[in-house]
Scaffold this motif. Structure first.
Motif, PDB file in Angstrom:
ATOM      1  N   PRO A  18      -1.856  -0.181 -39.688  1.00  0.00           N
ATOM      2  CA  PRO A  18      -1.064  -0.677 -40.894  1.00  0.00           C
ATOM      3  C   PRO A  18      -1.839  -0.972 -42.049  1.00  0.00           C
ATOM      4  CG  PRO A  18      -1.502  -2.535 -38.995  1.00  0.00           C
ATOM      5  CD  PRO A  18      -2.009  -1.204 -38.532  1.00  0.00           C
ATOM      6  N   ILE A  19      -1.188  -1.308 -43.217  1.00  0.00           N
ATOM      7  CA  ILE A  19      -1.716  -1.466 -44.390  1.00  0.00           C
ATOM      8  C   ILE A  19      -2.481  -2.998 -44.028  1.00  0.00           C
ATOM      9  CG2 ILE A  19      -1.639  -2.481 -46.532  1.00  0.00           C
ATOM     10  CD1 ILE A  19       0.825  -0.284 -46.793  1.00  0.00           C
ATOM     11  N   LEU A  81      21.206   7.995 -24.333  1.00  0.00           N
ATOM     12  CA  LEU A  81      19.491   8.328 -24.117  1.00  0.00           C
ATOM     13  C   LEU A  81      18.922   8.572 -25.686  1.00  0.00           C
ATOM     14  CD1 LEU A  81      17.335   8.848 -22.382  1.00  0.00           C
ATOM     15  CD2 LEU A  81      17.693  11.325 -22.477  1.00  0.00           C
ATOM     16  N   THR A  82      18.066   7.623 -25.898  1.00  0.00           N
ATOM     17  CA  THR A  82      17.586   7.760 -27.323  1.00  0.00           C
ATOM     18  C   THR A  82      16.181   7.750 -27.323  1.00  0.00           C
ATOM     19  OG1 THR A  82      17.204   5.218 -27.446  1.00  0.00           O
ATOM     20  CG2 THR A  82      19.482   6.056 -28.371  1.00  0.00           C
ATOM     21  N   ILE A  83      15.615   8.610 -28.608  1.00  0.00           N
ATOM     22  CA  ILE A  83      14.186   8.508 -28.696  1.00  0.00           C
ATOM     23  C   ILE A  83      14.045   7.964 -30.167  1.00  0.00           C
ATOM     24  CG2 ILE A  83      12.372  10.071 -29.340  1.00  0.00           C
ATOM     25  CD1 ILE A  83      13.821  12.452 -27.834  1.00  0.00           C
ATOM     26  N   ARG A  84      12.709   6.890 -30.053  1.00  0.00           N
ATOM     27  CA  ARG A  84      12.676   6.239 -31.058  1.00  0.00           C
ATOM     28  C   ARG A  84      11.169   6.335 -31.498  1.00  0.00           C
ATOM     29  NH1 ARG A  84      13.051  -0.625 -31.725  1.00  0.00           N
ATOM     30  NH2 ARG A  84      10.791  -0.191 -31.491  1.00  0.00           N
ATOM     31  N   PRO A  85      11.051   6.980 -32.597  1.00  0.00           N
ATOM     32  CA  PRO A  85       9.479   7.072 -33.097  1.00  0.00           C
ATOM     33  C   PRO A  85       9.258   5.865 -33.987  1.00  0.00           C
ATOM     34  CG  PRO A  85      10.754   8.560 -34.321  1.00  0.00           C
ATOM     35  CD  PRO A  85      11.670   8.063 -33.341  1.00  0.00           C
ATOM     36  N   ASP A  86       8.269   5.223 -34.097  1.00  0.00           N
ATOM     37  CA  ASP A  86       7.954   4.148 -34.884  1.00  0.00           C
ATOM     38  C   ASP A  86       6.441   3.989 -35.577  1.00  0.00           C
ATOM     39  OD1 ASP A  86       6.255   1.481 -33.329  1.00  0.00           O
ATOM     40  OD2 ASP A  86       7.138   3.005 -31.868  1.00  0.00           O
ATOM     41  N   VAL A  87       6.383   3.144 -36.529  1.00  0.00           N
ATOM     42  CA  VAL A  87       5.017   3.084 -36.872  1.00  0.00           C
ATOM     43  C   VAL A  87       4.937   1.533 -37.573  1.00  0.00           C
ATOM     44  CG1 VAL A  87       5.757   3.705 -39.281  1.00  0.00           C
ATOM     45  CG2 VAL A  87       3.235   3.849 -38.561  1.00  0.00           C
ATOM     46  N   TRP A  88       3.752   0.951 -37.553  1.00  0.00           N
ATOM     47  CA  TRP A  88       3.516  -0.427 -38.085  1.00  0.00           C
ATOM     48  C   TRP A  88       3.007  -0.250 -39.480  1.00  0.00           C
ATOM     49  CZ3 TRP A  88       4.823  -5.050 -35.995  1.00  0.00           C
ATOM     50  CH2 TRP A  88       4.979  -5.236 -34.763  1.00  0.00           C
ATOM     51  N   ILE A  89       3.895  -0.530 -40.529  1.00  0.00           N
ATOM     52  CA  ILE A  89       3.531  -0.210 -41.945  1.00  0.00           C
ATOM     53  C   ILE A  89       2.758  -1.531 -42.247  1.00  0.00           C
ATOM     54  CG2 ILE A  89       4.447  -0.487 -44.104  1.00  0.00           C
ATOM     55  CD1 ILE A  89       4.853   2.073 -42.724  1.00  0.00           C
ATOM     56  N   LEU A  90       2.815  -2.850 -41.635  1.00  0.00           N
ATOM     57  CA  LEU A  90       2.108  -3.886 -42.014  1.00  0.00           C
ATOM     58  C   LEU A  90       1.906  -4.604 -40.667  1.00  0.00           C
ATOM     59  CD1 LEU A  90       4.240  -5.288 -45.113  1.00  0.00           C
ATOM     60  CD2 LEU A  90       1.741  -4.357 -45.144  1.00  0.00           C
ATOM     61  N   PRO A  91       0.742  -5.233 -40.673  1.00  0.00           N
ATOM     62  CA  PRO A  91       0.700  -5.993 -39.251  1.00  0.00           C
ATOM     63  C   PRO A  91       1.585  -6.663 -38.779  1.00  0.00           C
ATOM     64  CG  PRO A  91      -1.331  -6.411 -40.633  1.00  0.00           C
ATOM     65  CD  PRO A  91      -0.206  -5.786 -41.538  1.00  0.00           C
ATOM     66  N   PHE A  92       2.616  -7.084 -39.712  1.00  0.00           N
ATOM     67  CA  PHE A  92       3.843  -8.086 -39.130  1.00  0.00           C
ATOM     68  C   PHE A  92       5.131  -7.300 -39.444  1.00  0.00           C
ATOM     69  CE2 PHE A  92       2.608  -9.203 -43.234  1.00  0.00           C
ATOM     70  CZ  PHE A  92       3.660  -8.863 -44.146  1.00  0.00           C
ATOM     71  N   THR A 143      11.765  -4.163 -37.769  1.00  0.00           N
ATOM     72  CA  THR A 143      11.462  -5.255 -37.004  1.00  0.00           C
ATOM     73  C   THR A 143      10.254  -6.209 -37.515  1.00  0.00           C
ATOM     74  OG1 THR A 143      11.839  -4.172 -35.159  1.00  0.00           O
ATOM     75  CG2 THR A 143      11.088  -6.380 -34.624  1.00  0.00           C
ATOM     76  N   PRO A 144      10.577  -7.188 -38.514  1.00  0.00           N
ATOM     77  CA  PRO A 144       9.683  -8.134 -39.110  1.00  0.00           C
ATOM     78  C   PRO A 144       9.283  -9.030 -37.780  1.00  0.00           C
ATOM     79  CG  PRO A 144      11.567  -7.932 -40.346  1.00  0.00           C
ATOM     80  CD  PRO A 144      11.932  -7.182 -39.317  1.00  0.00           C
ATOM     81  N   THR A 145       7.937  -9.537 -37.761  1.00  0.00           N
ATOM     82  CA  THR A 145       7.761 -10.410 -36.420  1.00  0.00           C
ATOM     83  C   THR A 145       6.587 -11.384 -37.059  1.00  0.00           C
ATOM     84  OG1 THR A 145       5.589  -9.017 -36.033  1.00  0.00           O
ATOM     85  CG2 THR A 145       7.561  -8.702 -34.927  1.00  0.00           C
ATOM     86  N   ILE A 146       6.695 -12.431 -36.364  1.00  0.00           N
ATOM     87  CA  ILE A 146       5.686 -13.666 -36.448  1.00  0.00           C
ATOM     88  C   ILE A 146       5.313 -14.389 -35.489  1.00  0.00           C
ATOM     89  CG2 ILE A 146       7.550 -15.342 -37.067  1.00  0.00           C
ATOM     90  CD1 ILE A 146       5.962 -16.681 -39.362  1.00  0.00           C
ATOM     91  N   GLY A 147       4.166 -14.975 -35.404  1.00  0.00           N
ATOM     92  CA  GLY A 147       3.815 -15.756 -34.269  1.00  0.00           C
ATOM     93  C   GLY A 147       3.849 -17.152 -34.335  1.00  0.00           C
ATOM     94  N   ILE A 148       4.417 -17.773 -33.450  1.00  0.00           N
ATOM     95  CA  ILE A 148       4.801 -19.153 -33.572  1.00  0.00           C
ATOM     96  C   ILE A 148       4.354 -19.712 -32.483  1.00  0.00           C
ATOM     97  CG2 ILE A 148       6.929 -20.935 -33.735  1.00  0.00           C
ATOM     98  CD1 ILE A 148       8.432 -18.831 -35.169  1.00  0.00           C
ATOM     99  N   GLY A 149       3.523 -20.800 -32.368  1.00  0.00           N
ATOM    100  CA  GLY A 149       3.115 -21.920 -31.367  1.00  0.00           C
ATOM    101  C   GLY A 149       2.888 -21.033 -30.195  1.00  0.00           C
TER     102      GLY A 149
END
Length: 342
Positions: A18-19, A81-92, A143-149
């Motif tokens: 990711p960036i 049945l689904t196929i899901r390609p993904d990439v992390w654009i940013l670390p979150f 999918t935005p993500t964040i670490g909490i506690g």
């Protein structure tokens, strides 16, 4: 990864994404591989609410049945049945595409209702039908993500367009799935297991129209019996309404309450008679009768609760499972994911 900070810092980050990946790893964060592809299977069952029903036969006139047809139960089932390609654009921030194929069905049980002279509604016939469909779908999500506690929060959302073979236009669906969880590491490097809980909300375009073969919905013999039963009760009720009306004095007929009862009874009886007569003619015409329909369809409950887990065998390979329950929707999803650097 406090114990691995020095070793992580010592290795230059080898990927484009990711960036800010190099800056983040320099702080001691062990990022997942930036790209991946997953294959998932989803099984789902949802209760539906149906309104504004219009039905026609062999491309003939469309009848408004919203007043006389009441749905006792309507259930949608799907296996996809689904196929899901993904990439992390940013670390979150993860972005992905969704491409799938599904087999779905909608099963309904309903009755035809008409009022009597006392404005008491009676069911004159009932029926149960099941329509099977096939669909292909494509969409995008993030999918935005964040670490909490010591745990994490992920706010998954996607937009999907599904082309269903019996519908006039694709169905648009928006899914929002907030999840909170925690990941536990094993002694073996890069091996871990995660558990999460959250919600799952589905919203899709409510107006639906299409065409189906009548023989695919209900057997001809069963339908003929329902139609004969309905026509007999319509005739009986019509005779009762006319007898009641003719027994009123001119002054009583001018009473707004009596006039409204008479108008409502006649209107619904005419609608019921027209649709039953049309169906009767279609049954006796040939076996290639088609049904055109238009309706508003929505999920009985937009939200349900989900629990899930993912086992990371190593940084390349993960296994996932998730169940949804509570409310009027149940679902199960399982999948495998492969990740690589990009």
């Amino acid at each position: 990864n406090a114990a691995l900070v020095d070793s992580i810092k010592a290795k230059p980050y080898p990927y484009l994404l990711p960036i800010w990946g190099a800056k983040v790893t320099a702080k001691g964060y062990n990022l997942p591989y930036s790209a991946g592809v997953s294959v998932n299977y989803l099984q789902q069952e949802s209760a539906l609410v149906i309104d504004n029903l219009f039905v026609g036969f062999n491309n003939g006139p469309m009848y408004d049945l919203d007043e006389i047809v009441r749905f006792d139960d309507a259930t949608s089932r799907a296996g996809a049945l689904t196929i899901r390609p993904d990439v992390w654009i940013l670390p979150f921030l993860n972005v992905y595409g969704v491409f799938g194929k599904a087999k779905t069905s909608t099963e309904i049980s309903a009755g035809v209702w008409i009022p009597d002279t006392a404005s008491v509604w009676h069911e004159i016939t009932s029926f149960t039908t099941k329509a099977n469909f096939e669909a292909v779908s494509a969409g995008i999500g993030m999918t935005p993500t964040i670490g909490i506690g010591g745990g994490w929060l992920a706010l998954d959302m996607n937009c999907v367009w599904s082309d269903v073979n019996a519908l006039d236009k694709p169905v648009f669906t928006f899914v929002f799935g907030p999840r909170g969880g925690k990941t536990f590491k094993f002694k073996r490097p890069d091996q871990s297991i995660a558990f999460w809980a959250g919600g799952f909300r589905i919203k899709y375009s409510s107006q639906t129209s299409g065409s189906l073969n009548l023989s695919d919905l209900i057997s001809t013999d069963e339908l003929q019996g329902k139609v004969d039963q309905g026509l007999e009760k319509v005739d009986q009720t019509s005779a009762q309404v006319e007898s009641w009306w003719s027994g009123l004095t001119p002054a009583e007929q001018k009473n707004p309450i009596n006039a409204a009862k008479y108008e409502t009874a006649n209107r619904t009886l005419t609608t019921a008679s027209n649709i039953l007569t049309t169906v009767d003619g279609a049954i006796n015409d040939d076996q290639s009768t088609t049904v055109q329909y238009s309706l508003d369809k929505r999920l009985k409950d937009a939200w349900n609760f989900i629990l899930g887990t993912q086992f990371q065998i190593n940084k390349h390979l993960m296994l996932r499972a998730e169940v949804g329950f509570l409310g009027s929707r149940q679902q199960f999803m399982t999948g495998v994911q492969y990740r690589f650097g990009l």
